[in-house]
Design an enzyme around this catalytic site. Structure first.
Site, short mmCIF file in Angstrom:
data_model
loop_
_atom_site.label_atom_id
_atom_site.label_comp_id
_atom_site.label_asym_id
_atom_site.label_seq_id
_atom_site.Cartn_x
_atom_site.Cartn_y
_atom_site.Cartn_z
N CYS A 115 0.82 -1.23 0.00
CA CYS A 115 0.00 0.00 0.00
C CYS A 115 0.84 1.27 0.00
O CYS A 115 0.33 2.36 -0.30
CB CYS A 115 -0.95 0.00 1.19
SG CYS A 115 -2.11 -1.36 1.16
N HIS A 252 -3.11 7.71 1.83
CA HIS A 252 -3.52 6.37 1.41
C HIS A 252 -4.93 6.13 1.97
O HIS A 252 -5.21 6.45 3.12
CB HIS A 252 -2.53 5.34 1.97
CG HIS A 252 -2.99 3.92 1.79
ND1 HIS A 252 -3.47 3.45 0.58
CD2 HIS A 252 -3.06 2.88 2.66
CE1 HIS A 252 -3.80 2.18 0.72
NE2 HIS A 252 -3.58 1.81 1.97
N ASN A 282 -9.96 0.17 -0.13
CA ASN A 282 -8.49 0.23 -0.11
C ASN A 282 -7.96 -0.38 -1.41
O ASN A 282 -8.05 -1.59 -1.61
CB ASN A 282 -7.98 -0.53 1.11
CG ASN A 282 -6.46 -0.47 1.24
OD1 ASN A 282 -5.76 -0.09 0.31
ND2 ASN A 282 -5.95 -0.87 2.40
#
Ligand code: UT7
Length: 325
Positions: A115, A252, A282
């Site tokens: 990520c 993020h 996500n």
């Protein structure tokens, strides 16, 4: 004295057509729209169609970024693509994008920092530009995390989505101070002692299978707030800027509660934070470039504004990049 800066000149994104609302998970899981929304902020996510690959998503984002910049494929010298869900073990997904968009020169490679991948890819691209190895670099984050979900694990499978985003950086002369457009500071970190809080339980040399995602959510949550604030402050401090200089935090997009707590620690009000997690879930390395492109479409981010991006993921790996847009 002039300084070479990596200046954003184009941005694009792509989301697969299929939108999956939280309610769909209730067909086979003991979960609810209320739980998912209140714990993560996520309301829906996009899933790639059968046979639609990470490179397919990346190609669409790349073409939109090229159009936005008014460039042809061979105006680009390098593609740096962040993904943990490549089409194949090799070749790199970046070279598949290179071929598909018709770029017949330069070089292309993948970066894998889960990520945090886009922060690592941007930092690599910035270094290539500053070292004069490339004049224009396409930085892509692209993922199909729906392919590595354990659909029986309600603690993870409701959180992730698929998508891609791309930013084109161009070498431009700056003055060397923080009024320059472009990447002003980067801060990267990883700590392999935390490999086991977020991982995929398969791989080429271990099981010869792809594996599925395993996460100790609460553990990652605790690290996230503390480490994201630390890396964001480190990036600002490198160039002598502070939280009040920031026009937009582009974090993020994993969890709205993490985004809010990190913003509070950074002393940046939520009015200055780009939030897309409710619509995308996500999307790992794709989340920041997706948020950048959507924020530009919404008219939120404008030329000359100071953007602070920050991300954390498996490794643990985390980082921040400060960009004057
Ligand atoms: O992008 C990489 C970085 N990743 C992240 O940043 C993710 C970080 N972690 C998180 O976002 C949060 O920890 C989660 C969203 C994963 C979980 O939220 P939480 O508030 O930490 O919940 P929890 O794990 O403490 O679980 C609370 C309860 C548990 O039940 P008991 O043990 O209290 O009875 C879980 O079993 O919620 C239960 N639960 C669910 N209930 C309904 C877990 N998943 C679900 C679900 N639906 N999908």
């Amino acid at each position: 004295m002039t300084t070479l800066r990596a200046v954003p000149i184009g941005v694009g994104h792509y989301l697969p057509d299929r939108v999956v609302p939280n309610s769909e998970f209730m067909d086979w899981l003991d979960t609810s729209d209320e739980w998912i929304k209140s714990r993560s902020g996520i309301e829906r996510r996009h899933f790639a169609a059968k046979g639609q690959l990470t490179s397919d998503l990346a190609i669409q984002a790349a073409n939109m970024a090229l159009a936005d910049a008014g460039l042809q494929p061979n105006d680009i010298d390098a593609i740096v693509l962040a993904t943990s869900t490549p089409d194949q073990t090799f070749p790199s997904t970046a070279t598949k994008v290179q071929q598909a968009i018709g770029m017949t020169q330069g070089f292309a490679f993948d970066v894998q920092a889960v990520c945090a991948g886009f922060a690592f890819a941007l930092t690599n691209a910035n270094a290539l530009i500053v070292a004069q190895q490339a004049k224009r670099v396409m930085v892509i984050g692209a993922e199909t995390f729906s392919r590595i979900m354990n659909w029986e694990d309600r603690t993870t499978c409701v959180l992730f989505g698929d998508g891609a985003g791309a930013v084109i950086l161009e070498a431009q002369e700056g003055t060397g101070d923080t009024s320059d457009r472009g990447i002003l500071a980067c801060d990267l970190n990883s700590d392999g002692r935390y490999n086991d809080v977020l991982y995929v339980d398969g791989g080429v040399s271990s099981t010869q299978t792809t594996g599925v995602l395993v996460m100790q959510g609460q553990e990652v949550f605790k690290h996230a707030v503390q480490k994201l604030a630390q890396t964001a402050n480190a990036a600002l401090a490198k160039v002598g800027l502070g939280h009040s200089d920031v026009d937009w935090v582009v974090p993020h997009q994993a969890n709205l509660r993490i985004i809010k707590r990190t913003a509070a620690k950074l002393e940046v009000p939520m009015e200055k934070v780009v939030v897309t997690v409710q619509d995308h879930g996500n999307t790992s390395a794709a989340s920041i470039p997706l948020a950048l492109s959507v924020a530009k479409q919404r008219g939120q981010i404008k030329k000359g504004q100071l953007l602070l991006t920050e991300a954390i993921g498996g490794g643990l790996s985390w980082g921040a990049v400060l960009i004057r847009w």
